[in-house]
Design a protein around this motif. Structure first.
Motif, PDB file in Angstrom:
ATOM      1  N   LYS A  34       0.820  -1.218   0.000  1.00 18.46           N
ATOM      2  CA  LYS A  34       0.000   0.000   0.000  1.00 18.46           C
ATOM      3  C   LYS A  34       0.857   1.272   0.000  1.00 18.46           C
ATOM      4  O   LYS A  34       0.381   2.341   0.345  1.00 18.46           O
ATOM      5  CB  LYS A  34      -0.914   0.014   1.241  1.00 18.46           C
ATOM      6  CG  LYS A  34      -1.849  -1.156   1.340  1.00 18.46           C
ATOM      7  CD  LYS A  34      -2.968  -1.027   0.362  1.00 18.46           C
ATOM      8  CE  LYS A  34      -3.957  -2.152   0.568  1.00 18.46           C
ATOM      9  NZ  LYS A  34      -4.595  -2.569  -0.636  1.00 18.46           N
ATOM     10  N   TRP A  35       2.141   1.146  -0.355  1.00 18.49           N
ATOM     11  CA  TRP A  35       3.048   2.286  -0.302  1.00 18.49           C
ATOM     12  C   TRP A  35       2.544   3.459  -1.116  1.00 18.49           C
ATOM     13  O   TRP A  35       2.560   4.590  -0.641  1.00 18.49           O
ATOM     14  CB  TRP A  35       4.433   1.904  -0.800  1.00 18.49           C
ATOM     15  CG  TRP A  35       5.170   0.905   0.017  1.00 18.49           C
ATOM     16  CD1 TRP A  35       4.911   0.531   1.310  1.00 18.49           C
ATOM     17  CD2 TRP A  35       6.286   0.128  -0.401  1.00 18.49           C
ATOM     18  NE1 TRP A  35       5.814  -0.416   1.702  1.00 18.49           N
ATOM     19  CE2 TRP A  35       6.667  -0.690   0.685  1.00 18.49           C
ATOM     20  CE3 TRP A  35       6.997   0.038  -1.593  1.00 18.49           C
ATOM     21  CZ2 TRP A  35       7.735  -1.569   0.608  1.00 18.49           C
ATOM     22  CZ3 TRP A  35       8.068  -0.836  -1.661  1.00 18.49           C
ATOM     23  CH2 TRP A  35       8.427  -1.621  -0.566  1.00 18.49           C
TER      24      TRP A  35
ATOM     25  N   TRP B 183       1.575   7.175   0.160  1.00 19.75           N
ATOM     26  CA  TRP B 183       2.320   8.329  -0.344  1.00 19.75           C
ATOM     27  C   TRP B 183       1.355   9.340  -0.958  1.00 19.75           C
ATOM     28  O   TRP B 183       1.455  10.540  -0.716  1.00 19.75           O
ATOM     29  CB  TRP B 183       3.359   7.860  -1.349  1.00 19.75           C
ATOM     30  CG  TRP B 183       4.381   8.882  -1.765  1.00 19.75           C
ATOM     31  CD1 TRP B 183       4.681  10.069  -1.148  1.00 19.75           C
ATOM     32  CD2 TRP B 183       5.236   8.809  -2.901  1.00 19.75           C
ATOM     33  NE1 TRP B 183       5.676  10.727  -1.828  1.00 19.75           N
ATOM     34  CE2 TRP B 183       6.041   9.974  -2.910  1.00 19.75           C
ATOM     35  CE3 TRP B 183       5.418   7.870  -3.908  1.00 19.75           C
ATOM     36  CZ2 TRP B 183       7.005  10.223  -3.890  1.00 19.75           C
ATOM     37  CZ3 TRP B 183       6.379   8.112  -4.886  1.00 19.75           C
ATOM     38  CH2 TRP B 183       7.157   9.275  -4.867  1.00 19.75           C
ATOM     39  N   THR B 184       0.394   8.843  -1.733  1.00 19.03           N
ATOM     40  CA  THR B 184      -0.589   9.722  -2.370  1.00 19.03           C
ATOM     41  C   THR B 184      -1.437  10.432  -1.314  1.00 19.03           C
ATOM     42  O   THR B 184      -1.708  11.639  -1.416  1.00 19.03           O
ATOM     43  CB  THR B 184      -1.490   8.920  -3.342  1.00 19.03           C
ATOM     44  OG1 THR B 184      -0.663   8.238  -4.281  1.00 19.03           O
ATOM     45  CG2 THR B 184      -2.460   9.823  -4.075  1.00 19.03           C
ATOM     46  N   GLU B 185      -1.842   9.700  -0.304  1.00 20.67           N
ATOM     47  CA  GLU B 185      -2.646  10.279   0.780  1.00 20.67           C
ATOM     48  C   GLU B 185      -1.881  11.395   1.499  1.00 20.67           C
ATOM     49  O   GLU B 185      -2.432  12.467   1.765  1.00 20.67           O
ATOM     50  CB  GLU B 185      -3.011   9.162   1.765  1.00 20.67           C
ATOM     51  CG  GLU B 185      -3.997   9.550   2.832  1.00 20.67           C
ATOM     52  CD  GLU B 185      -4.328   8.359   3.720  1.00 20.67           C
ATOM     53  OE1 GLU B 185      -4.178   8.493   4.949  1.00 20.67           O
ATOM     54  OE2 GLU B 185      -4.724   7.301   3.192  1.00 20.67           O
TER      55      GLU B 185
ATOM     56  N   CYS C 140       2.329  14.174  -9.716  1.00 19.27           N
ATOM     57  CA  CYS C 140       3.168  13.137 -10.344  1.00 19.27           C
ATOM     58  C   CYS C 140       2.735  11.716  -9.997  1.00 19.27           C
ATOM     59  O   CYS C 140       2.838  10.818 -10.831  1.00 19.27           O
ATOM     60  CB  CYS C 140       4.626  13.316  -9.931  1.00 19.27           C
ATOM     61  SG  CYS C 140       5.430  14.750 -10.657  1.00 19.27           S
ATOM     62  N   ILE C 141       2.275  11.492  -8.775  1.00 19.68           N
ATOM     63  CA  ILE C 141       2.031  10.110  -8.328  1.00 19.68           C
ATOM     64  C   ILE C 141       0.579   9.682  -8.371  1.00 19.68           C
ATOM     65  O   ILE C 141       0.286   8.491  -8.262  1.00 19.68           O
ATOM     66  CB  ILE C 141       2.597   9.861  -6.907  1.00 19.68           C
ATOM     67  CG1 ILE C 141       1.846  10.672  -5.856  1.00 19.68           C
ATOM     68  CG2 ILE C 141       4.090  10.136  -6.872  1.00 19.68           C
ATOM     69  CD1 ILE C 141       2.263  10.367  -4.416  1.00 19.68           C
ATOM     70  N   SER C 142      -0.336  10.624  -8.550  1.00 23.65           N
ATOM     71  CA  SER C 142      -1.761  10.270  -8.534  1.00 23.65           C
ATOM     72  C   SER C 142      -2.130   9.407  -9.730  1.00 23.65           C
ATOM     73  O   SER C 142      -1.710   9.674 -10.851  1.00 23.65           O
ATOM     74  CB  SER C 142      -2.630  11.529  -8.527  1.00 23.65           C
ATOM     75  OG  SER C 142      -2.474  12.208  -7.304  1.00 23.65           O
ATOM     76  N   LYS C 143      -2.945   8.400  -9.462  1.00 27.55           N
ATOM     77  CA  LYS C 143      -3.426   7.510 -10.523  1.00 27.55           C
ATOM     78  C   LYS C 143      -4.870   7.835 -10.886  1.00 27.55           C
ATOM     79  O   LYS C 143      -5.395   7.352 -11.874  1.00 27.55           O
ATOM     80  CB  LYS C 143      -3.326   6.040 -10.076  1.00 27.55           C
ATOM     81  CG  LYS C 143      -1.908   5.605  -9.763  1.00 27.55           C
ATOM     82  CD  LYS C 143      -1.028   5.700 -10.983  1.00 27.55           C
ATOM     83  CE  LYS C 143       0.386   5.270 -10.671  1.00 27.55           C
ATOM     84  NZ  LYS C 143       1.310   5.622 -11.733  1.00 27.55           N
ATOM     85  N   ARG C 144      -5.517   8.646 -10.062  1.00 32.59           N
ATOM     86  CA  ARG C 144      -6.878   9.102 -10.339  1.00 32.59           C
ATOM     87  C   ARG C 144      -7.050  10.450  -9.630  1.00 32.59           C
ATOM     88  O   ARG C 144      -6.369  10.746  -8.657  1.00 32.59           O
ATOM     89  CB  ARG C 144      -7.915   8.087  -9.876  1.00 32.59           C
ATOM     90  CG  ARG C 144      -7.868   7.745  -8.410  1.00 32.59           C
ATOM     91  CD  ARG C 144      -8.751   6.547  -8.053  1.00 32.59           C
ATOM     92  NE  ARG C 144      -8.491   6.065  -6.721  1.00 32.59           N
ATOM     93  CZ  ARG C 144      -7.453   5.334  -6.346  1.00 32.59           C
ATOM     94  NH1 ARG C 144      -6.544   4.997  -7.226  1.00 32.59           N
ATOM     95  NH2 ARG C 144      -7.284   4.945  -5.109  1.00 32.59           N
TER      96      ARG C 144
END
Length: 170
Positions: free
Chosen positions: A87-88, A92-94, A117-121
């Motif tokens: 769940k890294w 990180w996103t949170e 940069c790191i968000s997937k949605r």
């Protein structure tokens, strides 16, 4: 059981080699040294000549942060393939989102870049929050064009929006 596949090991080896090159020191804000290890592991206890103010601090450009974040994301994603319950990235996103939407002149611009940069949605609500932050930065610049923090915040929101825009529904 070991979680590392050969492909993951190769990604890690290449990344380590890449970040060990002097031309990449600048990305981490330490370009004025011969060896990154000298700065990274130097302490005032072992080396009395070193103190936090004794070297010229370099600025850490948001574009450098963008490059470093994308490289770290690649490393993390390679490792996550070998760890099914990892769940890294979610954590990180949170954290990036938490600091991106919280006023802090030092952390907020950096968190916005990382979040982008790191968000997937991304939700429309998150985009609206980033646009509000951009608007506040622009208002501050209009009041006083010498406001460096506002300029950095504007740059960060533009980077974040550029990264997040492709994730939006048409």
């Amino acid at each position: 059981k070991t979680f590392s596949t050969e492909e993951t090991k190769q990604v890690l080896r290449l990344s380590l080699t890449e970040f060990s090159l002097p031309k990449f020191y600048l990305l981490f804000g330490i370009s004025k040294v011969k060896s990154a290890a000298v700065i990274a592991f130097r302490s005032s206890y072992r080396d009395r000549s070193f103190s936090p103010g004794s070297y010229e601090r370099e600025t850490f450009a948001l574009t450098s942060l963008e490059t470093v974040t994308e490289a770290l994301l690649e490393i993390m994603e390679a490792c996550m393939r070998d760890i099914p319950t990892c769940k890294w990235l979610d954590q990180w996103t949170e954290l990036a989102q938490k600091f991106a939407f919280q006023y802090n002149p030092s952390l907020q611009p950096r968190a916005l870049v990382v979040f982008g940069c790191i968000s997937k949605r991304v939700s429309h609500g998150q985009i609206k929050q980033i646009i509000r932050i951009l608007s506040k930065g622009l208002e501050s610049c209009l009041k006083g064009p010498d406001n460096y923090n506002s300029q950095v915040l504007i740059e960060a929101t533009v980077i974040a929006l550029t990264k997040l825009q492709p994730l939006l529904n048409k």
